[in-house]
Design a protein around this motif. Structure first.
Motif, PDB file in Angstrom:
ATOM      1  N   ASP A 272       4.769  -9.384  -1.913  1.00 33.24           N
ATOM      2  CA  ASP A 272       4.569  -8.421  -2.992  1.00 33.24           C
ATOM      3  C   ASP A 272       5.753  -8.354  -3.949  1.00 33.24           C
ATOM      4  O   ASP A 272       5.569  -8.194  -5.160  1.00 33.24           O
ATOM      5  CB  ASP A 272       4.287  -7.038  -2.401  1.00 33.24           C
ATOM      6  CG  ASP A 272       3.028  -7.026  -1.551  1.00 33.24           C
ATOM      7  OD1 ASP A 272       1.937  -7.125  -2.127  1.00 33.24           O
ATOM      8  OD2 ASP A 272       3.137  -6.939  -0.316  1.00 33.24           O
TER       9      ASP A 272
ATOM     10  N   ILE B 260       0.785  -0.722  -7.557  1.00 35.84           N
ATOM     11  CA  ILE B 260       0.313  -0.986  -6.194  1.00 35.84           C
ATOM     12  C   ILE B 260       1.206  -2.021  -5.513  1.00 35.84           C
ATOM     13  O   ILE B 260       1.580  -1.880  -4.344  1.00 35.84           O
ATOM     14  CB  ILE B 260      -1.150  -1.467  -6.235  1.00 35.84           C
ATOM     15  CG1 ILE B 260      -2.046  -0.362  -6.800  1.00 35.84           C
ATOM     16  CG2 ILE B 260      -1.622  -1.874  -4.847  1.00 35.84           C
ATOM     17  CD1 ILE B 260      -3.474  -0.802  -7.057  1.00 35.84           C
TER      18      ILE B 260
ATOM     19  N   ALA C 239       3.512  -1.555  -2.218  1.00 40.70           N
ATOM     20  CA  ALA C 239       3.338  -2.406  -1.042  1.00 40.70           C
ATOM     21  C   ALA C 239       4.633  -3.117  -0.673  1.00 40.70           C
ATOM     22  O   ALA C 239       4.870  -3.432   0.498  1.00 40.70           O
ATOM     23  CB  ALA C 239       2.238  -3.431  -1.298  1.00 40.70           C
TER      24      ALA C 239
ATOM     25  N   ARG D 260       7.961   4.283  -1.644  1.00 44.96           N
ATOM     26  CA  ARG D 260       6.956   4.322  -0.574  1.00 44.96           C
ATOM     27  C   ARG D 260       7.651   4.238   0.775  1.00 44.96           C
ATOM     28  O   ARG D 260       8.542   3.411   0.971  1.00 44.96           O
ATOM     29  CB  ARG D 260       5.972   3.159  -0.716  1.00 44.96           C
ATOM     30  CG  ARG D 260       4.882   3.099   0.358  1.00 44.96           C
ATOM     31  CD  ARG D 260       4.023   1.854   0.161  1.00 44.96           C
ATOM     32  NE  ARG D 260       2.889   1.792   1.070  1.00 44.96           N
ATOM     33  CZ  ARG D 260       2.923   1.294   2.303  1.00 44.96           C
ATOM     34  NH1 ARG D 260       4.076   0.804   2.781  1.00 44.96           N
ATOM     35  NH2 ARG D 260       1.844   1.279   3.062  1.00 44.96           N
TER      36      ARG D 260
ATOM     37  N   SER E 265      -0.374   9.624   1.980  1.00 42.97           N
ATOM     38  CA  SER E 265      -1.677   8.965   1.867  1.00 42.97           C
ATOM     39  C   SER E 265      -2.161   8.486   3.227  1.00 42.97           C
ATOM     40  O   SER E 265      -1.448   7.771   3.940  1.00 42.97           O
ATOM     41  CB  SER E 265      -1.566   7.773   0.906  1.00 42.97           C
ATOM     42  OG  SER E 265      -2.708   6.956   0.982  1.00 42.97           O
TER      43      SER E 265
ATOM     44  N   THR F 242      -4.571   6.415   3.672  1.00 38.53           N
ATOM     45  CA  THR F 242      -4.934   4.997   3.573  1.00 38.53           C
ATOM     46  C   THR F 242      -3.728   4.096   3.336  1.00 38.53           C
ATOM     47  O   THR F 242      -3.834   2.875   3.430  1.00 38.53           O
ATOM     48  CB  THR F 242      -5.934   4.786   2.427  1.00 38.53           C
ATOM     49  OG1 THR F 242      -5.324   5.176   1.190  1.00 38.53           O
ATOM     50  CG2 THR F 242      -7.195   5.610   2.649  1.00 38.53           C
TER      51      THR F 242
ATOM     52  N   THR G  19      -2.298   3.717   0.462  1.00 41.13           N
ATOM     53  CA  THR G  19      -2.331   3.222  -0.911  1.00 41.13           C
ATOM     54  C   THR G  19      -1.928   4.329  -1.868  1.00 41.13           C
ATOM     55  O   THR G  19      -1.972   5.515  -1.531  1.00 41.13           O
ATOM     56  CB  THR G  19      -3.734   2.719  -1.283  1.00 41.13           C
ATOM     57  OG1 THR G  19      -4.658   3.813  -1.235  1.00 41.13           O
ATOM     58  CG2 THR G  19      -4.191   1.637  -0.319  1.00 41.13           C
TER      59      THR G  19
ATOM     60  N   SER H 176      -3.435   5.346  -4.497  1.00 39.13           N
ATOM     61  CA  SER H 176      -4.554   6.111  -5.043  1.00 39.13           C
ATOM     62  C   SER H 176      -4.835   7.335  -4.177  1.00 39.13           C
ATOM     63  O   SER H 176      -4.780   7.272  -2.948  1.00 39.13           O
ATOM     64  CB  SER H 176      -5.809   5.237  -5.130  1.00 39.13           C
ATOM     65  OG  SER H 176      -5.573   4.109  -5.938  1.00 39.13           O
TER      66      SER H 176
END
Length: 335
Positions: free
Chosen positions: A174, A202, A206, A266, A303, A305, A307, A309
């Protein structure tokens, strides 16, 4: 019957044209004038009967599937006679692709790439055809190599950069994808740039929001923290009740602007921090670093998930607008 009628019309049209053209000559002799007009009219009708075709005025019908296949067969026969024509193999690849024959299309493009190894356009089409033929739409090592070489011979090849970023992300590389896309972003039109910005966010998330060395030069010059943020978890929060892939996102975005962040970090569920700092090194878009904003809106999201979003069941803080640089630590409560 239709042809005869059209012949009559052609004769009449010829007669009228003759009248218009020869009218000034009528004074020299009426008999000769009439004979000339009738002769031109009869000649027009006769010429139509010989070569006229009412279907010529109609638009040609689209080729049938059988005709397309015949064309492909003819092209293959031509390539048997001249197998060194890279452009012929490209055309064959496109034709096979339009017929839905993806494996054959990829094979044809491979021949073209072998004949034109330094043609960036051919390499990009060959790589994409190879991925389309893969059941999982995966860019294999050969396709990846073609895309990398395409950018070497033509550094401004936008499609090559876009597809290379996808190929790198498919491999979990990434940070490298971010480097490629960050270099591409300033060259894109606004619509395409907005779409790429979302993918950059994104990819940066990641990659753990670490700026890759290949693209971090300008950002590292201003890596001084501009924001210090304290993260408060809900009372009784139990990480064991959350999926292993859950992740915490701490982001800053332009107030009233697009949802894409101007800085983001993140953290995996297993390493939730008590405090976070944001700087230009956390900006997913080199053209819009965090330091270029006088004011930002900051929020944190846990999050489920993993991600960026928002999804149902996530924990999120209320957004807070602050001035930059922020002198004191900002407190965010996840709810």
């Amino acid at each position: 019957m239709v042809t005869a009628g059209l012949a009559v019309l052609a004769g009449i049209a010829g007669l009228l044209l003759a009248l218009a053209v020869l009218w000034p000559l009528r004074a020299r002799g009426r008999a000769g004038f009439l004979v000339a007009c009738l002769s031109i009219g009869l000649a027009s009708a006769s010429l139509y009967l010989l070569v006229g075709d009412p279907r010529a005025a109609q638009e040609p019908a689209a080729p049938s599937l059988a005709e397309l296949r015949d064309g492909v067969q003819a092209l293959e026969q031509a390539l048997e006679r001249e197998p060194q024509r890279a452009d012929g193999w490209v055309l064959l690849g496109r034709s096979r692709g339009e017929l839905g024959q993806l494996d054959a299309a990829a094979a044809a493009y491979s021949r073209a790439a072998a004949l034109a190894p330094d043609d960036a356009g051919v390499l990009v089409e060959a790589a994409q055809a190879r991925a389309q033929a893969d059941p999982e739409k995966h860019f294999d090592d050969r396709a990846l190599g073609w895309l990398q070489h395409a950018l070497q011979v033509q550094p401004d090849a936008e499609r090559a950069a876009w597809l290379l970023g996808i190929a790198l992300r498919q491999r979990g590389r990434d940070a490298e994808a971010v480097a490629v896309w960050s270099a591409l972003l300033p060259r894109l039109q606004p619509g395409a740039a907005a779409a790429l910005q979302q993918q950059l966010v994104i990819a940066r998330a990641a990659a753990g929001a670490k700026a890759p060395a290949a693209s971090s030069g300008a950002l590292q010059e201003n890596a001084t923290p501009l924001l210090s943020i304290g993260i408060a978890l809900p009372p009784g929060f139990d990480p064991a009740q959350w999926p292993q892939g859950a992740a915490l996102f701490v982001l800053a975005r332009a107030p009233g602007g697009p949802p894409m962040p101007v800085a983001v970090r993140r953290y995996p569920l297993q390493a939730l921090p008590a405090s976070v700092t944001l700087s230009d090194a956390d900006s997913p878009m080199p053209t819009q670093p965090l330091s270029s904003h006088a004011q930002v809106e900051v929020l944190a999201r846990l999050s489920r998930t993993g991600t960026a979003s928002h999804a149902e069941g996530d924990l999120e803080s209320a957004p807070v607008t602050v001035q930059l640089p922020q002198r004191s630590e900002l407190k965010l409560q996840l709810r």
